[in-house]
Design an enzyme around this catalytic site. Sequence first.
Site, PDB file in Angstrom:
ATOM      1  N   LYS A   1       2.519  -3.416   5.870  1.00 23.78           N
ATOM      2  CA  LYS A   1       2.953  -3.225   4.134  1.00 23.78           C
ATOM      3  C   LYS A   1       4.419  -3.143   3.836  1.00 23.78           C
ATOM      4  O   LYS A   1       4.583  -3.666   2.700  1.00 23.78           O
ATOM      5  CB  LYS A   1       1.799  -2.237   3.808  1.00 23.78           C
TER       6      LYS A   1
ATOM      7  N   SER B   1       0.737  -1.219  -0.062  1.00 23.49           N
ATOM      8  CA  SER B   1       0.177   0.027  -0.032  1.00 23.49           C
ATOM      9  C   SER B   1       0.940   1.311  -0.054  1.00 23.49           C
ATOM     10  O   SER B   1       1.867   1.288   0.662  1.00 23.49           O
ATOM     11  CB  SER B   1      -0.993  -0.160   1.334  1.00 23.49           C
TER      12      SER B   1
ATOM     13  N   TYR C   1      -0.558  -0.961  10.233  1.00 22.50           N
ATOM     14  CA  TYR C   1      -0.546  -1.107   8.846  1.00 22.50           C
ATOM     15  C   TYR C   1       0.615  -0.856   7.810  1.00 22.50           C
ATOM     16  O   TYR C   1       0.918  -1.832   7.007  1.00 22.50           O
ATOM     17  CB  TYR C   1      -1.791  -0.409   8.044  1.00 22.50           C
TER      18      TYR C   1
HETATM   19  N1  NAD Z   1      -8.699  -0.378  -1.330  1.00 20.95           N
HETATM   20  C1  NAD Z   1      -7.693   0.101  -1.379  1.00 20.95           C
HETATM   21  O1  NAD Z   1      -7.395   1.638  -1.874  1.00 20.95           O
HETATM   22  C2  NAD Z   1      -6.343  -0.079  -1.050  1.00 20.95           C
HETATM   23  C3  NAD Z   1      -5.243   0.512  -0.841  1.00 20.95           C
HETATM   24  C4  NAD Z   1      -3.808  -0.077  -0.461  1.00 20.95           C
HETATM   25  C5  NAD Z   1      -3.816  -1.496  -0.213  1.00 20.95           C
HETATM   26  N2  NAD Z   1      -4.965  -2.098  -0.135  1.00 20.95           N
HETATM   27  C6  NAD Z   1      -4.808  -3.650   0.088  1.00 20.95           C
HETATM   28  O2  NAD Z   1      -5.594  -4.284  -0.922  1.00 20.95           O
HETATM   29  C7  NAD Z   1      -6.022  -5.563  -0.179  1.00 20.95           C
HETATM   30  C8  NAD Z   1      -7.484  -5.846  -0.298  1.00 20.95           C
HETATM   31  O3  NAD Z   1      -8.171  -4.469   0.062  1.00 20.95           O
HETATM   32  P1  NAD Z   1      -9.648  -4.264  -0.047  1.00 20.95           P
HETATM   33  O4  NAD Z   1      -9.928  -2.806  -0.210  1.00 20.95           O
HETATM   34  O5  NAD Z   1     -10.186  -4.784  -1.290  1.00 20.95           O
HETATM   35  O6  NAD Z   1     -10.370  -4.821   1.296  1.00 20.95           O
HETATM   36  P2  NAD Z   1     -11.702  -5.410   1.695  1.00 20.95           P
HETATM   37  O7  NAD Z   1     -11.833  -4.987   2.954  1.00 20.95           O
HETATM   38  O8  NAD Z   1     -12.883  -5.140   0.802  1.00 20.95           O
HETATM   39  O9  NAD Z   1     -11.480  -6.886   1.409  1.00 20.95           O
HETATM   40  C9  NAD Z   1     -10.476  -7.676   2.172  1.00 20.95           C
HETATM   41  C10 NAD Z   1     -11.000  -9.110   2.554  1.00 20.95           C
HETATM   42  O10 NAD Z   1     -10.064  -9.938   3.276  1.00 20.95           O
HETATM   43  C11 NAD Z   1     -10.953 -10.628   3.989  1.00 20.95           C
HETATM   44  N3  NAD Z   1     -10.065 -11.209   5.181  1.00 20.95           N
HETATM   45  C12 NAD Z   1      -9.760 -10.684   6.291  1.00 20.95           C
HETATM   46  N4  NAD Z   1      -8.823 -11.402   7.051  1.00 20.95           N
HETATM   47  C13 NAD Z   1      -8.680 -12.556   6.489  1.00 20.95           C
HETATM   48  C14 NAD Z   1      -8.137 -13.769   6.814  1.00 20.95           C
HETATM   49  N5  NAD Z   1      -7.357 -13.623   7.958  1.00 20.95           N
HETATM   50  N6  NAD Z   1      -8.117 -14.612   6.154  1.00 20.95           N
HETATM   51  C15 NAD Z   1      -8.860 -14.563   4.889  1.00 20.95           C
HETATM   52  N7  NAD Z   1      -9.286 -13.583   4.541  1.00 20.95           N
HETATM   53  C16 NAD Z   1      -9.545 -12.459   5.270  1.00 20.95           C
HETATM   54  C17 NAD Z   1     -11.972  -9.871   4.586  1.00 20.95           C
HETATM   55  O11 NAD Z   1     -13.105 -10.747   4.904  1.00 20.95           O
HETATM   56  C18 NAD Z   1     -12.359  -9.281   3.275  1.00 20.95           C
HETATM   57  O12 NAD Z   1     -13.381  -9.639   2.452  1.00 20.95           O
HETATM   58  C19 NAD Z   1      -5.860  -5.305   1.191  1.00 20.95           C
HETATM   59  O13 NAD Z   1      -4.502  -6.180   1.504  1.00 20.95           O
HETATM   60  C20 NAD Z   1      -5.359  -3.930   1.483  1.00 20.95           C
HETATM   61  O14 NAD Z   1      -4.543  -3.772   2.529  1.00 20.95           O
HETATM   62  C21 NAD Z   1      -6.260  -1.795  -0.579  1.00 20.95           C
END
Ligand code: NAD
Length: 305
Positions: free
Chosen positions: A171, A154, A167
Amino acid sequence: MQQPGMLAGKVAIVTGAGRGIGRAVALLMANEGARVIVNDIGAALDGAGRSDDPAASVVAEIQAAGGQAIASTLSITEYTNAQAIVEQAVQAFGRVDIVVNNAGILRDRIFHKMSPQDFTDVLNVHLIGSFNLSSAAAPLMREQKAGAFVHMTSTSGLVGAVGQVNYMAAKMGIVGLSRGIAMDMQAFGVRSNCVAPFAWSRMVDSIPAKTPEQEARLQRAQTVTPEKVAPLVAFLACDAAREVTGQIFGVRKNEVYLFNQPRPIRTLHKSDGWTVGALAEQVASLRTQFTPLEDTAGVFSWPAN
Ligand SMILES: NC(=O)c1ccc[n+]([C@@H]2O[C@H](COP(=O)([O-])OP(=O)(O)OC[C@H]3O[C@@H](n4cnc5c(N)ncnc54)[C@H](O)[C@@H]3O)[C@@H](O)[C@H]2O)c1
Protein backbone atom coordinates in the site's frame (compact mmCIF):
# COMPACT_ATOMS: atom_id res chain seq x y z
CA MET A 1 -35.25 15.78 -18.18
CA GLN A 2 -32.64 13.67 -16.37
CA GLN A 3 -29.23 15.41 -15.97
CA PRO A 4 -26.31 13.65 -17.66
CA GLY A 5 -24.12 11.96 -15.02
CA MET A 6 -20.76 13.30 -13.87
CA LEU A 7 -19.08 10.47 -15.83
CA ALA A 8 -21.21 10.60 -18.98
CA GLY A 9 -19.23 9.38 -21.99
CA LYS A 10 -16.41 7.93 -19.88
CA VAL A 11 -15.14 4.36 -19.92
CA ALA A 12 -13.92 2.97 -16.60
CA ILE A 13 -12.05 -0.18 -15.67
CA VAL A 14 -12.58 -1.11 -12.02
CA THR A 15 -10.58 -4.04 -10.64
CA GLY A 16 -11.87 -6.17 -7.80
CA ALA A 17 -15.31 -4.81 -8.75
CA GLY A 18 -17.25 -7.98 -7.94
CA ARG A 19 -17.43 -7.27 -4.24
CA GLY A 20 -17.09 -4.67 -1.50
CA ILE A 21 -15.68 -1.27 -2.40
CA GLY A 22 -15.01 -2.09 -6.07
CA ARG A 23 -18.62 -3.17 -6.56
CA ALA A 24 -19.92 0.05 -4.99
CA VAL A 25 -17.56 2.09 -7.19
CA ALA A 26 -18.60 0.25 -10.38
CA LEU A 27 -22.32 0.68 -9.59
CA LEU A 28 -21.97 4.39 -8.83
CA MET A 29 -19.78 5.05 -11.86
CA ALA A 30 -22.30 3.34 -14.11
CA ASN A 31 -25.07 5.35 -12.45
CA GLU A 32 -23.07 8.51 -13.24
CA GLY A 33 -23.01 7.53 -16.90
CA ALA A 34 -19.73 5.61 -17.27
CA ARG A 35 -19.51 2.38 -19.22
CA VAL A 36 -17.70 -0.02 -16.93
CA ILE A 37 -15.41 -3.03 -17.21
CA VAL A 38 -16.15 -4.99 -14.06
CA ASN A 39 -12.93 -6.90 -13.43
CA ASP A 40 -12.85 -9.55 -10.71
CA ILE A 41 -11.39 -13.06 -10.52
CA GLY A 42 -13.79 -14.00 -7.72
CA ALA A 43 -11.03 -15.10 -5.36
CA ALA A 44 -11.18 -15.88 -1.66
CA LEU A 45 -9.79 -13.25 0.67
CA ASP A 46 -6.34 -14.84 0.61
CA GLY A 47 -6.34 -14.91 -3.19
CA ALA A 48 -7.18 -18.60 -3.55
CA GLY A 49 -9.80 -19.94 -5.96
CA ARG A 50 -11.65 -18.42 -8.90
CA SER A 51 -15.29 -17.67 -9.72
CA ASP A 52 -16.95 -15.80 -12.56
CA ASP A 53 -19.97 -15.04 -10.37
CA PRO A 54 -19.02 -11.76 -8.61
CA ALA A 55 -18.09 -9.92 -11.84
CA ALA A 56 -21.11 -11.31 -13.72
CA SER A 57 -23.56 -10.41 -10.97
CA VAL A 58 -22.32 -6.80 -10.76
CA VAL A 59 -22.61 -6.49 -14.54
CA ALA A 60 -26.19 -7.80 -14.24
CA GLU A 61 -26.92 -5.24 -11.51
CA ILE A 62 -25.59 -2.39 -13.67
CA GLN A 63 -27.54 -3.56 -16.71
CA ALA A 64 -30.73 -4.00 -14.68
CA ALA A 65 -30.38 -0.33 -13.63
CA GLY A 66 -30.08 0.69 -17.29
CA GLY A 67 -26.28 1.06 -17.36
CA GLN A 68 -23.60 -0.46 -19.57
CA ALA A 69 -20.99 -2.89 -18.30
CA ILE A 70 -19.06 -5.98 -19.26
CA ALA A 71 -17.36 -8.54 -17.08
CA SER A 72 -13.67 -9.40 -17.02
CA THR A 73 -12.35 -12.29 -14.96
CA LEU A 74 -8.66 -12.01 -15.81
CA SER A 75 -6.16 -11.62 -12.96
CA ILE A 76 -4.35 -8.29 -13.00
CA THR A 77 -1.22 -9.99 -11.67
CA GLU A 78 -0.21 -10.86 -15.27
CA TYR A 79 0.88 -8.03 -17.55
CA THR A 80 -0.60 -9.69 -20.62
CA ASN A 81 -3.94 -9.92 -18.80
CA ALA A 82 -3.81 -6.19 -18.04
CA GLN A 83 -3.21 -5.52 -21.72
CA ALA A 84 -6.13 -7.79 -22.61
CA ILE A 85 -8.43 -5.96 -20.17
CA VAL A 86 -7.56 -2.61 -21.77
CA GLU A 87 -8.05 -4.16 -25.20
CA GLN A 88 -11.45 -5.52 -24.12
CA ALA A 89 -12.49 -2.00 -23.01
CA VAL A 90 -11.37 -0.50 -26.33
CA GLN A 91 -13.13 -3.22 -28.33
CA ALA A 92 -16.38 -2.86 -26.37
CA PHE A 93 -16.49 0.85 -25.65
CA GLY A 94 -13.81 2.52 -27.81
CA ARG A 95 -11.59 4.06 -25.12
CA VAL A 96 -10.37 4.02 -21.52
CA ASP A 97 -10.75 7.17 -19.40
CA ILE A 98 -10.60 5.80 -15.87
CA VAL A 99 -8.67 3.03 -14.16
CA VAL A 100 -9.55 2.18 -10.57
CA ASN A 101 -6.93 -0.12 -9.07
CA ASN A 102 -8.93 -1.67 -6.27
CA ALA A 103 -8.41 -5.47 -6.38
CA GLY A 104 -6.81 -6.84 -3.28
CA ILE A 105 -6.04 -9.84 -1.10
CA LEU A 106 -4.80 -10.28 2.47
CA ARG A 107 -2.28 -12.70 4.01
CA ASP A 108 -1.88 -11.31 7.49
CA ARG A 109 0.93 -12.91 9.53
CA ILE A 110 3.24 -11.64 12.19
CA PHE A 111 6.49 -10.71 10.45
CA HIS A 112 8.73 -13.47 11.78
CA LYS A 113 6.23 -16.02 10.43
CA MET A 114 5.51 -14.32 7.10
CA SER A 115 6.67 -16.50 4.22
CA PRO A 116 8.21 -15.11 1.02
CA GLN A 117 5.07 -16.42 -0.72
CA ASP A 118 2.78 -14.43 1.59
CA PHE A 119 4.83 -11.35 0.87
CA THR A 120 5.09 -11.66 -2.91
CA ASP A 121 1.49 -12.79 -3.46
CA VAL A 122 0.17 -9.67 -1.72
CA LEU A 123 2.64 -7.43 -3.57
CA ASN A 124 1.67 -9.11 -6.84
CA VAL A 125 -2.02 -8.31 -6.57
CA HIS A 126 -1.87 -4.84 -5.01
CA LEU A 127 1.32 -3.25 -6.29
CA ILE A 128 2.29 -5.19 -9.41
CA GLY A 129 -1.38 -5.51 -10.42
CA SER A 130 -1.83 -1.74 -10.09
CA PHE A 131 1.33 -1.16 -12.12
CA ASN A 132 0.22 -3.66 -14.78
CA LEU A 133 -3.15 -2.09 -15.49
CA SER A 134 -1.88 1.49 -15.18
CA SER A 135 0.96 0.75 -17.56
CA ALA A 136 -1.32 -1.00 -20.05
CA ALA A 137 -3.72 1.99 -20.08
CA ALA A 138 -1.07 4.73 -20.06
CA PRO A 139 -0.29 4.87 -23.82
CA LEU A 140 -4.01 5.28 -24.63
CA MET A 141 -4.43 8.04 -22.05
CA ARG A 142 -1.31 9.77 -23.32
CA GLU A 143 -2.74 9.70 -26.83
CA GLN A 144 -6.14 10.96 -25.62
CA LYS A 145 -4.38 13.64 -23.55
CA ALA A 146 -6.75 12.76 -20.72
CA GLY A 147 -7.29 10.07 -18.14
CA ALA A 148 -7.64 9.44 -14.43
CA PHE A 149 -6.18 6.78 -12.18
CA VAL A 150 -7.52 6.10 -8.70
CA HIS A 151 -5.54 3.61 -6.64
CA MET A 152 -6.64 2.13 -3.33
CA THR A 153 -4.07 2.52 -0.60
CA SER A 154 -4.83 1.98 3.08
CA THR A 155 -4.27 3.57 6.45
CA SER A 156 -2.75 0.16 7.26
CA GLY A 157 0.10 1.34 5.04
CA LEU A 158 -0.03 5.09 5.69
CA VAL A 159 -0.28 4.66 9.45
CA GLY A 160 0.46 1.02 10.18
CA ALA A 161 -0.98 -2.29 11.29
CA VAL A 162 0.42 -5.27 13.17
CA GLY A 163 0.76 -8.45 11.11
CA GLN A 164 0.55 -6.70 7.73
CA VAL A 165 4.14 -6.13 6.59
CA ASN A 166 3.25 -7.42 3.11
CA TYR A 167 0.10 -5.29 2.85
CA MET A 168 1.84 -2.21 4.29
CA ALA A 169 4.70 -2.52 1.80
CA ALA A 170 2.21 -2.91 -1.06
CA LYS A 171 0.00 0.00 0.00
CA MET A 172 2.95 2.36 0.55
CA GLY A 173 4.32 1.19 -2.80
CA ILE A 174 1.01 2.19 -4.38
CA VAL A 175 1.42 5.69 -2.95
CA GLY A 176 4.75 5.96 -4.77
CA LEU A 177 3.28 4.45 -7.93
CA SER A 178 0.44 6.97 -7.93
CA ARG A 179 2.63 9.97 -7.21
CA GLY A 180 5.10 8.88 -9.89
CA ILE A 181 2.36 8.45 -12.49
CA ALA A 182 0.97 11.89 -11.54
CA MET A 183 4.38 13.46 -12.13
CA ASP A 184 5.22 11.56 -15.32
CA MET A 185 1.82 12.03 -16.96
CA GLN A 186 0.99 15.57 -15.85
CA ALA A 187 2.16 16.87 -19.23
CA PHE A 188 -0.46 14.71 -20.97
CA GLY A 189 -3.42 15.79 -18.81
CA VAL A 190 -3.48 12.44 -17.03
CA ARG A 191 -4.15 12.46 -13.27
CA SER A 192 -3.42 9.93 -10.54
CA ASN A 193 -4.63 9.91 -6.94
CA CYS A 194 -4.85 7.51 -4.01
CA VAL A 195 -7.76 6.76 -1.74
CA ALA A 196 -7.43 5.15 1.68
CA PRO A 197 -10.91 3.77 2.22
CA PHE A 198 -12.64 2.56 5.35
CA ALA A 199 -15.48 0.16 4.66
CA TRP A 200 -17.11 -2.84 6.17
CA SER A 201 -16.30 -5.69 3.81
CA ARG A 202 -15.03 -9.23 4.12
CA MET A 203 -11.52 -7.74 4.32
CA VAL A 204 -12.37 -5.97 7.58
CA ASP A 205 -14.44 -8.92 8.76
CA SER A 206 -11.25 -10.98 8.72
CA ILE A 207 -9.62 -8.88 11.45
CA PRO A 208 -10.00 -10.85 14.68
CA ALA A 209 -11.78 -9.09 17.56
CA LYS A 210 -10.10 -10.35 20.70
CA THR A 211 -11.14 -7.80 23.32
CA PRO A 212 -14.52 -6.17 24.13
CA GLU A 213 -13.09 -2.87 22.85
CA GLN A 214 -12.10 -4.48 19.55
CA GLU A 215 -15.53 -6.10 19.33
CA ALA A 216 -17.25 -2.73 19.87
CA ARG A 217 -15.00 -1.19 17.23
CA LEU A 218 -15.90 -3.90 14.73
CA GLN A 219 -19.60 -3.35 15.36
CA ARG A 220 -19.18 0.38 14.66
CA ALA A 221 -17.20 -0.48 11.54
CA GLN A 222 -20.21 -2.32 10.13
CA THR A 223 -22.00 1.02 9.75
CA VAL A 224 -19.19 2.24 7.46
CA THR A 225 -20.35 0.86 4.13
CA PRO A 226 -18.51 0.53 0.78
CA GLU A 227 -21.17 2.83 -0.73
CA LYS A 228 -19.70 5.66 1.37
CA VAL A 229 -16.35 5.26 -0.42
CA ALA A 230 -17.70 5.34 -3.97
CA PRO A 231 -18.53 9.08 -4.35
CA LEU A 232 -14.95 10.15 -3.57
CA VAL A 233 -13.53 7.65 -6.09
CA ALA A 234 -16.03 8.70 -8.76
CA PHE A 235 -15.28 12.37 -8.07
CA LEU A 236 -11.51 11.85 -8.44
CA ALA A 237 -12.20 10.15 -11.78
CA CYS A 238 -14.41 12.91 -13.18
CA ASP A 239 -13.52 16.12 -14.98
CA ALA A 240 -14.58 18.24 -12.00
CA ALA A 241 -11.38 16.95 -10.33
CA ARG A 242 -9.16 18.29 -13.12
CA GLU A 243 -6.98 20.21 -10.64
CA VAL A 244 -6.52 17.20 -8.36
CA THR A 245 -3.52 14.95 -8.91
CA GLY A 246 -0.73 13.32 -6.89
CA GLN A 247 -2.84 13.45 -3.71
CA ILE A 248 -3.82 10.95 -1.03
CA PHE A 249 -7.37 11.08 0.26
CA GLY A 250 -9.20 9.05 2.86
CA VAL A 251 -12.88 8.35 3.35
CA ARG A 252 -14.62 6.95 6.40
CA LYS A 253 -18.42 7.05 6.39
CA ASN A 254 -19.26 10.76 5.99
CA GLU A 255 -15.71 12.03 6.56
CA VAL A 256 -13.28 12.77 3.74
CA TYR A 257 -9.60 13.36 4.57
CA LEU A 258 -6.67 14.82 2.72
CA PHE A 259 -3.44 13.20 3.93
CA ASN A 260 -0.08 14.91 4.19
CA GLN A 261 2.92 13.45 2.39
CA PRO A 262 6.38 13.04 3.91
CA ARG A 263 8.42 16.24 4.09
CA PRO A 264 11.32 17.07 6.44
CA ILE A 265 9.92 18.48 9.67
CA ARG A 266 13.17 19.28 11.52
CA THR A 267 16.78 19.80 10.42
CA LEU A 268 20.00 19.15 12.26
CA HIS A 269 23.13 20.64 10.75
CA LYS A 270 26.73 20.30 11.93
CA SER A 271 29.16 22.34 9.86
CA ASP A 272 32.14 20.02 10.53
CA GLY A 273 30.11 16.86 9.77
CA TRP A 274 28.49 14.21 11.93
CA THR A 275 30.05 11.44 13.95
CA VAL A 276 28.12 8.52 15.42
CA GLY A 277 28.69 9.96 18.86
CA ALA A 278 27.49 13.44 17.88
CA LEU A 279 24.35 11.92 16.38
CA ALA A 280 23.79 9.92 19.56
CA GLU A 281 23.73 13.19 21.46
CA GLN A 282 21.74 15.31 19.04
CA VAL A 283 19.09 12.96 17.66
CA ALA A 284 17.54 12.81 21.13
CA SER A 285 16.44 16.41 20.57
CA LEU A 286 14.14 15.17 17.78
CA ARG A 287 12.45 12.58 19.96
CA THR A 288 9.37 14.64 20.75
CA GLN A 289 8.65 14.71 17.03
CA PHE A 290 9.18 11.02 16.29
CA THR A 291 6.14 9.40 14.70
CA PRO A 292 4.76 6.99 17.32
CA LEU A 293 4.22 3.30 16.48
CA GLU A 294 0.45 3.70 16.58
CA ASP A 295 -2.01 1.91 14.32
CA THR A 296 -5.05 3.17 12.40
CA ALA A 297 -7.27 2.96 15.50
CA GLY A 298 -4.76 5.11 17.38
CA VAL A 299 -4.93 7.86 14.76
CA PHE A 300 -8.64 7.61 13.90
CA SER A 301 -9.65 7.33 17.54
CA TRP A 302 -13.09 8.96 17.26
CA PRO A 303 -16.13 6.98 16.09
CA ALA A 304 -16.87 7.08 12.38
CA ASN A 305 -19.72 9.47 11.73
N1 NAD B 1 -12.43 -2.49 3.33
C1 NAD B 1 -11.63 -1.61 3.91
O1 NAD B 1 -11.91 -1.05 4.97
C2 NAD B 1 -10.36 -1.25 3.24
C3 NAD B 1 -9.45 -0.46 3.97
C4 NAD B 1 -8.29 -0.06 3.36
C5 NAD B 1 -8.03 -0.43 2.06
N2 NAD B 1 -8.91 -1.23 1.38
C6 NAD B 1 -8.59 -1.57 0.01
O2 NAD B 1 -9.72 -1.40 -0.81
C7 NAD B 1 -9.71 -2.39 -1.86
C8 NAD B 1 -11.01 -3.18 -1.88
O3 NAD B 1 -11.18 -3.81 -0.64
P1 NAD B 1 -12.52 -4.57 -0.19
O4 NAD B 1 -12.59 -4.42 1.27
O5 NAD B 1 -13.66 -4.13 -1.02
O6 NAD B 1 -12.10 -6.09 -0.52
P2 NAD B 1 -12.94 -7.38 -1.04
O7 NAD B 1 -12.17 -8.57 -0.62
O8 NAD B 1 -14.37 -7.27 -0.63
O9 NAD B 1 -12.87 -7.23 -2.62
C9 NAD B 1 -11.66 -7.38 -3.31
C10 NAD B 1 -11.95 -8.05 -4.64
O10 NAD B 1 -10.70 -8.15 -5.39
C11 NAD B 1 -10.78 -9.36 -6.16
N3 NAD B 1 -9.44 -9.77 -6.56
C12 NAD B 1 -8.48 -10.35 -5.79
N4 NAD B 1 -7.39 -10.64 -6.52
C13 NAD B 1 -7.64 -10.21 -7.80
C14 NAD B 1 -6.89 -10.23 -9.00
N5 NAD B 1 -5.66 -10.75 -9.02
N6 NAD B 1 -7.46 -9.72 -10.12
C15 NAD B 1 -8.73 -9.21 -10.10
N7 NAD B 1 -9.49 -9.19 -8.97
C16 NAD B 1 -8.95 -9.67 -7.83
C17 NAD B 1 -11.45 -10.36 -5.21
O11 NAD B 1 -12.02 -11.45 -5.94
C18 NAD B 1 -12.49 -9.47 -4.51
O12 NAD B 1 -13.78 -9.59 -5.11
C19 NAD B 1 -8.47 -3.25 -1.62
O13 NAD B 1 -7.40 -2.75 -2.40
C20 NAD B 1 -8.20 -3.03 -0.15
O14 NAD B 1 -6.85 -3.26 0.16
C21 NAD B 1 -10.06 -1.65 1.95
